[in-house]
Design an enzyme around this catalytic site. Sequence first.
Site, PDB file in Angstrom:
ATOM      1  N   CYS A   1      37.861  52.441  41.885  1.00  0.00           N
ATOM      2  CA  CYS A   1      36.988  52.846  42.833  1.00  0.00           C
ATOM      3  C   CYS A   1      37.659  52.702  44.015  1.00  0.00           C
ATOM      4  O   CYS A   1      38.252  53.407  44.622  1.00  0.00           O
ATOM      5  CB  CYS A   1      35.658  51.708  42.714  1.00  0.00           C
ATOM      6  SG  CYS A   1      34.311  51.939  43.715  1.00  0.00           S
TER       7      CYS A   1
ATOM      8  N   GLU B   1      36.050  49.777  33.367  1.00  0.00           N
ATOM      9  CA  GLU B   1      35.825  48.553  32.588  1.00  0.00           C
ATOM     10  C   GLU B   1      34.560  48.053  32.110  1.00  0.00           C
ATOM     11  O   GLU B   1      34.305  47.335  31.462  1.00  0.00           O
ATOM     12  CB  GLU B   1      36.470  47.410  33.491  1.00  0.00           C
ATOM     13  CG  GLU B   1      35.562  47.032  34.818  1.00  0.00           C
ATOM     14  CD  GLU B   1      35.807  48.071  36.159  1.00  0.00           C
ATOM     15  OE1 GLU B   1      35.392  47.684  37.098  1.00  0.00           O
ATOM     16  OE2 GLU B   1      36.345  49.060  35.873  1.00  0.00           O
TER      17      GLU B   1
ATOM     18  N   HIS C   1      34.425  53.022  37.110  1.00  0.00           N
ATOM     19  CA  HIS C   1      34.742  51.640  36.683  1.00  0.00           C
ATOM     20  C   HIS C   1      34.838  51.578  35.181  1.00  0.00           C
ATOM     21  O   HIS C   1      33.862  51.406  34.352  1.00  0.00           O
ATOM     22  CB  HIS C   1      33.563  50.585  36.977  1.00  0.00           C
ATOM     23  CG  HIS C   1      33.545  50.335  38.510  1.00  0.00           C
ATOM     24  ND1 HIS C   1      34.320  49.227  39.232  1.00  0.00           N
ATOM     25  CD2 HIS C   1      33.069  51.117  39.712  1.00  0.00           C
ATOM     26  CE1 HIS C   1      34.066  49.059  40.426  1.00  0.00           C
ATOM     27  NE2 HIS C   1      33.131  50.311  40.836  1.00  0.00           N
TER      28      HIS C   1
END
Length: 533
Positions: free
Chosen positions: A382, A513, A511
């Site tokens: 990001c 994750e 993102h």
Amino acid sequence: MKKNLKILVITGGVISGIGKGVTSASIARLFRYDFRVTPIKCDGYLNTDPGTINPVEHGEVFVLDDGGEVDMDFGHYERFLNLNAKSSWNITMGKIYKKILENERKGKYLGRTVQLIPHVTDEIKSTIFQIASSENSDMLIIEIGGTVGDMENILFIETVRQIRQEIGSGNISFIHLTYVPSPAGINEQKSKPTQQSVKTLNKAGIFPDLIIARSSQVLTDQIRKKVAMFCNVESTSIIDNVDVSTIYEIPISFYKQGVHEILSSKLNIKVDPKIEELSKLVGVIKSNFFVPKKIINIAICGKYAELDDSYASIRESLVHVAAHLDLLIKSTLIDSNDLNESCLKEFDGIIVPGGFGGKGYEGKIMAIKYARENNIPFLGICLGLQLAVIEFARNVCGILDADTEENLARDKPLKSPVIHLLPEQKGIKDKGATMRLGGYPVILKKNTIAFKLYGQDRIIERFRHRYEVNNDYIDLFAKNGLIVSGFSSDFKMAKLIEIPENKFFVACQFHPELITRIENPAKLFLGLIKACI
């Protein structure tokens, strides 16, 4: 809503932050193969959602596929249950009050005085049952945030008490997570905080069927008997939840202690937890925790360094990769405001995560420059992508005044906005839920690192941003060695960049994750660590 709907309610006592989310997710995992389980989180704060709350205060904001910004516990729910949650499953008091006030203005209460009981509790109940109905749920796992006795969660406690009366005690079970301290210098476990916590819950009309004791060591027989006596539960219904090397041990521990059997007996159901696959992965994690076959050191250079939970999903992503690569990953959170090159020399790889505002920009840019120049594996996420672009523009392309429109700390007008505001964001004043949020497709360019990692040319990833790479500079970047390897579906926005000449220099606007699973680690983290080996 199904007539035989089962509900598990998890409350917490003594102190906050002892792992209700992980506990709830661990219990839910025991039932996931036999039941359609829907996790619900009830938060007492008056924010509509946690999207505008500082991560240092509340932990990371977890973004869902539907664009919802929800409590970080949903990360545990998704990872343990291998599902994609919905924003409606996060019930905040802010949402409830907003709905009630809207209904009052519409005249839906027929002139009655609007009160906390029954109107607020009825609205909470209605929301819970609507979720159960829309998801065709067999079982709800309801986690009530905060600690028993907090003013903020009193109405949630009252609501689940009423639900028990409505659906019958045989269809609902209450689980209380408490903390059993062992004060330094005394070397003795203390049960009094747990007793007081349960008594507070009893006063609200809730009597737990299961008490889970969070502690540093297994409860002694003496303490177990004491808790059983004064908290009105069988000693077999007091479950140990001790410190572990990885949170993925907890479902296995609960399984070994028969949590699923106790709850199944209470709810008159049958369950087969199928814990074998998780046990194998946890075995790899544990063996490397104690006797690592190889250690990889990763620096996470972020601005929210005061609280580890600010980057919880990134840490979990690394745990998942470690389990699959059979090694130990040690991640260190470094405050980007205090960064210097000497801090980074001991690390095998560098991650620059997302964030907002200009604080810590230059420290992150320095870390990115260090990674690029020294060919150290790097992953930008990001804001990490945006700062990687700025660093490259300044130090490789010679655009010394390159910057982002987000950086308001400039003392001069911005002449080279290599990162600028998304067109759709122009004119938006409100901060909450107004960014580009949720799951969007990304088209990958063939013969790139990203394409090789994903093995396909179209992926879905989750986004949370207002700014993007300025397309006016993309050709210049490419001429100097930085390419765009992933685009939005209309090919108008850069979503992935990389430097092919480096071992691993990749940054993404999304993102990764947020969609990692222990059974299926996020591909970019997998690529990062493989490059570090």
